[in-house]
Design a protein around this motif. Sequence first.
Motif, PDB file in Angstrom:
ATOM      1  N   ALA A 287       0.829  -1.205   0.000  1.00 37.34           N
ATOM      2  CA  ALA A 287       0.000   0.000   0.000  1.00 37.34           C
ATOM      3  C   ALA A 287       0.865   1.256   0.000  1.00 37.34           C
ATOM      4  O   ALA A 287       0.497   2.276  -0.605  1.00 37.34           O
ATOM      5  N   GLY A 291       0.880   2.758  -3.590  1.00 36.20           N
ATOM      6  CA  GLY A 291      -0.170   3.733  -3.359  1.00 36.20           C
ATOM      7  C   GLY A 291       0.405   5.112  -3.146  1.00 36.20           C
ATOM      8  O   GLY A 291       0.380   5.973  -4.034  1.00 36.20           O
ATOM      9  N   TYR A 297      -3.221   7.378  -4.479  1.00 32.78           N
ATOM     10  CA  TYR A 297      -3.706   7.240  -3.115  1.00 32.78           C
ATOM     11  C   TYR A 297      -4.944   6.361  -3.026  1.00 32.78           C
ATOM     12  O   TYR A 297      -5.136   5.633  -2.048  1.00 32.78           O
ATOM     13  N   TYR A 299      -5.621   3.754  -4.795  1.00 33.64           N
ATOM     14  CA  TYR A 299      -5.189   2.362  -4.903  1.00 33.64           C
ATOM     15  C   TYR A 299      -4.653   1.862  -3.562  1.00 33.64           C
ATOM     16  O   TYR A 299      -4.970   0.754  -3.117  1.00 33.64           O
ATOM     17  N   GLY A 300      -3.856   2.671  -2.895  1.00 35.54           N
ATOM     18  CA  GLY A 300      -3.361   2.302  -1.574  1.00 35.54           C
ATOM     19  C   GLY A 300      -4.468   2.202  -0.547  1.00 35.54           C
ATOM     20  O   GLY A 300      -4.449   1.315   0.320  1.00 35.54           O
TER      21      GLY A 300
END
Length: 333
Positions: A287, A291, A297, A299-300
Amino acid sequence: MASTVATDGKEHRNGEEGADGEPPVEPPPARRLTWRIRLRRDKSLILMTLPAVALLVVFNYLPMVGTLTAFQYYDPLDGVRHSEWAGLDNFRQLFGDPLFWHALENTLYISAVQLVLFFPIPILLALLLNSVLNQRIRSVIQAITFLPHFYSWVLVVTLFQQMIGGAGLLNQFLRQHDMGTWDFMTNPHTFVLLVTSQVVWKDAGWGIIVFLAALSAIDQNLYEAAAADGAGRWRRMWHITLPGMRGIIVLMLVLRLGNALSVGFEQMLIQRFAVGHDAADVLDTFAYYYGIGTQNYSYGAAAGIFKSVISLLLIWGANTLAHRFGEDGLYRK
């Protein structure tokens, strides 16, 4: 069975009339504790817990608003309120990413190894310390084992590097005696054993304190009665000590399983470049790198939500299993 109540020197049974025809005397009803009475009674305890509650709200609950970014194409310039809605697109991308599944596999593997190799060690050490009769020796050993708990992971990894690293004391000793060196700090195949040994050295002392507290709650009369009946040390441990510790062992196991997907972000981050991302990537580092590191962000955040949901299911399942074995777990039914 009807109870008796004494009035004017005479005893009357509840639900029956007295000898002189008087109505039965009922006991006074129990006073109901309203929330105001409880607030006044527990005012000191509430004031003591307010700082901890404030820290919990500020650092654990308020950041949960940011989980909305997992369902958005989040742009820091637009903010949470004005970023475009993405639905489940981030999760579809996450589940189709082989790097994510590799990080999840590493996380579960490291957690399983640490559960088998680390979890029983504080229990065994607590049993050994409890058998030491000299209180001063017991206190010294307990202080020494508990001290590494306060060390940062940077210091822990540095100490291991100085001891068993390529230029550490162990390899220097092996070179001086014309023996082959031991590659341990940079070997991805033994990385899981390395991080487990670091966790044991750092956190075993904290677990000892918890289990020693459970041992101190066991009634010593049980040991004396068992010894009088001819039970040896091993039988007393099997039939008295371990059952007395079972509740706290189950509780710590539930907490351990609930935290199984968090295997040490700082610990992995520091050693990732030494062993490679294939061995050291876990969900937290995934993450972070894929990310925050790539400024994706959303995606994380999607990876973080997945981890939280699985952790919640693990702790719920472990607690349900504890109830099946007759223990309270984290909460009672």
